[in-house]
Design a protein around this motif. Structure first.
Motif, PDB file in Angstrom:
ATOM      1  N   HIS A  93       0.868  -1.183   0.000  1.00  0.00           N
ATOM      2  CA  HIS A  93       0.000   0.000   0.000  1.00  0.00           C
ATOM      3  C   HIS A  93       0.908   1.237   0.000  1.00  0.00           C
ATOM      4  N   LYS A  94       1.077   1.821  -1.169  1.00  0.00           N
ATOM      5  CA  LYS A  94       2.021   2.941  -1.334  1.00  0.00           C
ATOM      6  C   LYS A  94       1.504   4.201  -0.630  1.00  0.00           C
ATOM      7  N   SER A  95       2.405   4.838   0.122  1.00  0.00           N
ATOM      8  CA  SER A  95       2.109   6.092   0.830  1.00  0.00           C
ATOM      9  C   SER A  95       0.802   6.016   1.614  1.00  0.00           C
ATOM     10  N   LEU A  96       0.568   4.865   2.247  1.00  0.00           N
ATOM     11  CA  LEU A  96      -0.678   4.667   2.987  1.00  0.00           C
ATOM     12  C   LEU A  96      -0.786   5.606   4.176  1.00  0.00           C
ATOM     13  N   TRP A  97       0.331   5.800   4.867  1.00  0.00           N
ATOM     14  CA  TRP A  97       0.293   6.535   6.137  1.00  0.00           C
ATOM     15  C   TRP A  97       1.107   7.828   6.086  1.00  0.00           C
ATOM     16  N   LYS A  98       0.755   8.715   6.990  1.00  0.00           N
ATOM     17  CA  LYS A  98       1.556   9.910   7.253  1.00  0.00           C
ATOM     18  C   LYS A  98       1.633  10.089   8.767  1.00  0.00           C
ATOM     19  N   LEU A  99       2.641  10.805   9.211  1.00  0.00           N
ATOM     20  CA  LEU A  99       2.738  11.111  10.631  1.00  0.00           C
ATOM     21  C   LEU A  99       1.596  12.038  11.023  1.00  0.00           C
ATOM     22  N   GLY A 100       0.919  11.688  12.098  1.00  0.00           N
ATOM     23  CA  GLY A 100      -0.211  12.493  12.551  1.00  0.00           C
ATOM     24  C   GLY A 100      -0.580  12.074  13.960  1.00  0.00           C
ATOM     25  N   TYR A 101      -1.868  12.169  14.276  1.00  0.00           N
ATOM     26  CA  TYR A 101      -2.338  11.834  15.625  1.00  0.00           C
ATOM     27  C   TYR A 101      -3.483  10.830  15.537  1.00  0.00           C
ATOM     28  N   HIS A 102      -3.360   9.719  16.277  1.00  0.00           N
ATOM     29  CA  HIS A 102      -4.409   8.715  16.305  1.00  0.00           C
ATOM     30  C   HIS A 102      -5.560   9.228  17.157  1.00  0.00           C
ATOM     31  N   GLN A 103      -6.718   9.382  16.539  1.00  0.00           N
ATOM     32  CA  GLN A 103      -7.916   9.907  17.200  1.00  0.00           C
ATOM     33  C   GLN A 103      -7.643  11.245  17.877  1.00  0.00           C
ATOM     34  N   GLY A 104      -6.643  11.971  17.365  1.00  0.00           N
ATOM     35  CA  GLY A 104      -6.298  13.275  17.925  1.00  0.00           C
ATOM     36  C   GLY A 104      -5.612  13.216  19.275  1.00  0.00           C
ATOM     37  N   LYS A 105      -5.209  11.991  19.714  1.00  0.00           N
ATOM     38  CA  LYS A 105      -4.709  11.823  21.080  1.00  0.00           C
ATOM     39  C   LYS A 105      -3.192  11.748  21.188  1.00  0.00           C
ATOM     40  N   VAL A 110      -1.116   7.702  10.496  1.00  0.00           N
ATOM     41  CA  VAL A 110      -2.544   7.773  10.189  1.00  0.00           C
ATOM     42  C   VAL A 110      -2.759   7.665   8.684  1.00  0.00           C
ATOM     43  N   GLN A 111      -3.939   7.172   8.311  1.00  0.00           N
ATOM     44  CA  GLN A 111      -4.219   6.921   6.902  1.00  0.00           C
ATOM     45  C   GLN A 111      -4.150   8.204   6.087  1.00  0.00           C
ATOM     46  N   HIS A 112      -3.414   8.128   4.970  1.00  0.00           N
ATOM     47  CA  HIS A 112      -3.181   9.279   4.098  1.00  0.00           C
ATOM     48  C   HIS A 112      -3.832   9.101   2.728  1.00  0.00           C
ATOM     49  N   LYS A 113      -3.939   7.861   2.264  1.00  0.00           N
ATOM     50  CA  LYS A 113      -4.492   7.572   0.942  1.00  0.00           C
ATOM     51  C   LYS A 113      -5.613   6.537   1.052  1.00  0.00           C
ATOM     52  N   PRO A 114      -6.523   6.506   0.059  1.00  0.00           N
ATOM     53  CA  PRO A 114      -7.559   5.462   0.074  1.00  0.00           C
ATOM     54  C   PRO A 114      -6.922   4.079   0.054  1.00  0.00           C
ATOM     55  N   GLY A 143      -9.835   5.118   8.334  1.00  0.00           N
ATOM     56  CA  GLY A 143      -9.069   5.267   9.569  1.00  0.00           C
ATOM     57  C   GLY A 143      -8.196   4.071   9.867  1.00  0.00           C
ATOM     58  N   ILE A 144      -7.606   3.488   8.805  1.00  0.00           N
ATOM     59  CA  ILE A 144      -6.688   2.349   8.988  1.00  0.00           C
ATOM     60  C   ILE A 144      -5.320   2.910   9.378  1.00  0.00           C
ATOM     61  N   ASN A 145      -5.124   3.065  10.671  1.00  0.00           N
ATOM     62  CA  ASN A 145      -3.909   3.671  11.205  1.00  0.00           C
ATOM     63  C   ASN A 145      -2.951   2.616  11.747  1.00  0.00           C
ATOM     64  N   CYS A 146      -1.760   3.061  12.085  1.00  0.00           N
ATOM     65  CA  CYS A 146      -0.806   2.233  12.820  1.00  0.00           C
ATOM     66  C   CYS A 146      -0.574   2.927  14.155  1.00  0.00           C
ATOM     67  N   HIS A 147      -0.996   2.261  15.238  1.00  0.00           N
ATOM     68  CA  HIS A 147      -0.895   2.865  16.564  1.00  0.00           C
ATOM     69  C   HIS A 147      -0.533   1.803  17.588  1.00  0.00           C
ATOM     70  N   ARG A 148      -0.536   2.153  18.844  1.00  0.00           N
ATOM     71  CA  ARG A 148      -0.203   1.224  19.929  1.00  0.00           C
ATOM     72  C   ARG A 148      -1.478   0.811  20.658  1.00  0.00           C
ATOM     73  N   ALA A 149      -1.306  -0.196  21.523  1.00  0.00           N
ATOM     74  CA  ALA A 149      -2.386  -0.584  22.418  1.00  0.00           C
ATOM     75  C   ALA A 149      -2.216   0.234  23.713  1.00  0.00           C
ATOM     76  N   ASN A 150      -2.113  -0.419  24.850  1.00  0.00           N
ATOM     77  CA  ASN A 150      -1.999   0.291  26.133  1.00  0.00           C
ATOM     78  C   ASN A 150      -0.748   1.168  26.175  1.00  0.00           C
ATOM     79  N   SER A 151      -0.863   2.337  26.770  1.00  0.00           N
ATOM     80  CA  SER A 151       0.255   3.291  26.796  1.00  0.00           C
ATOM     81  C   SER A 151       1.321   2.943  27.822  1.00  0.00           C
TER      82      SER A 151
END
Length: 209
Positions: A93-105, A110-114, A143-151
């Motif tokens: 999945h080319k350029s799927l993600w960009k640096l951002g905030y998961h759920q604003g938190k 975070v997803q950048h392209k369809p 909203g297919i992001n890459c994030h963590r589980a418990n902090s």
């Protein structure tokens, strides 16, 4: 019982990417972010891996993190979307993600392209991942992001942590991933491709004669 995904090597992943016809990103800190989906899709555990393969000082480096590429059982049985639970299909999945905030938190990828997802709507505990003629596929922003589980601690059960996102079990691993992304972004920009493989795709490198 199905075997766990073993400790991988850079050579194994390079061989696999080339065998599958996927692009290998080369250059100092040009990241190849690779997910490997375990063949057991019933599990509600972090039995998948997310790897970061990159060159540093002319040598290939590899980080391997415990993760899930599948939604947890809660969202399989209670889909957010009326069409069913989102299952990211295997592929590059080319350029799927960009640096951002998961759920604003907190900072994440975070997803950048369809993207194309398969919709599993039978509401059972096993996730359907095969793209068959009967499969329901959708393309869009889900909203297919890459994030963590418990902090604070390493998570063992997926449960509500993923409804289709790619999620790391250990917060320290995730922080290391984001730090690598920051270093890479300084050279190549804030967008990252993601290659999702099935466990069966893994190819051992051919031995040189």
């Amino acid at each position: 019982m199905t075997k766990a995904i073993r400790k991988l090597t850079a050579a194994t992943l390079l061989s696999t990417l080339k065998a599958c016809g996927y692009r290998v990103f080369e250059g100092e800190l040009n990241l190849n972010i690779i997910g490997i989906r375990h063949q057991n899709t019933r599990a509600n555990t972090f039995n998948d891996v997310i790897c970061v393969l990159y060159q540093q000082g002319g040598e290939w480096q590899l980080k391997q993190y415990k993760a899930t590429t599948d939604a947890g059982i809660y969202w399989r049985q209670n889909p957010m979307n009326v069409s069913g639970t989102a299952v990211l299909i295997a592929g590059q999945h080319k350029s799927l993600w960009k640096l951002g905030y998961h759920q604003g938190k907190y900072r994440a990828l975070v997803q950048h392209k369809p993207v194309v997802v398969l919709r599993d709507n039978d509401k059972n505990t096993e996730l359907d991942t095969d793209v068959t003629p009967q499969a329901v596929l959708q393309q869009g922003y889900f909203g297919i992001n890459c994030h963590r589980a418990n902090s604070k601690t390493t998570s063992t059960q997926v449960d509500k942590w993923s409804a289709g996102c790619q999620v790391l079990a250990n917060p320290s691993d995730f922080n290391e991933l984001i730090a690598l992304c920051d270093q890479s972004a300084a050279k190549y920009g804030p967008y990252f491709s993601y290659t999702l493989l099935d466990q069966a795709d893994i190819k051992k490198p051919k031995e040189s004669k």
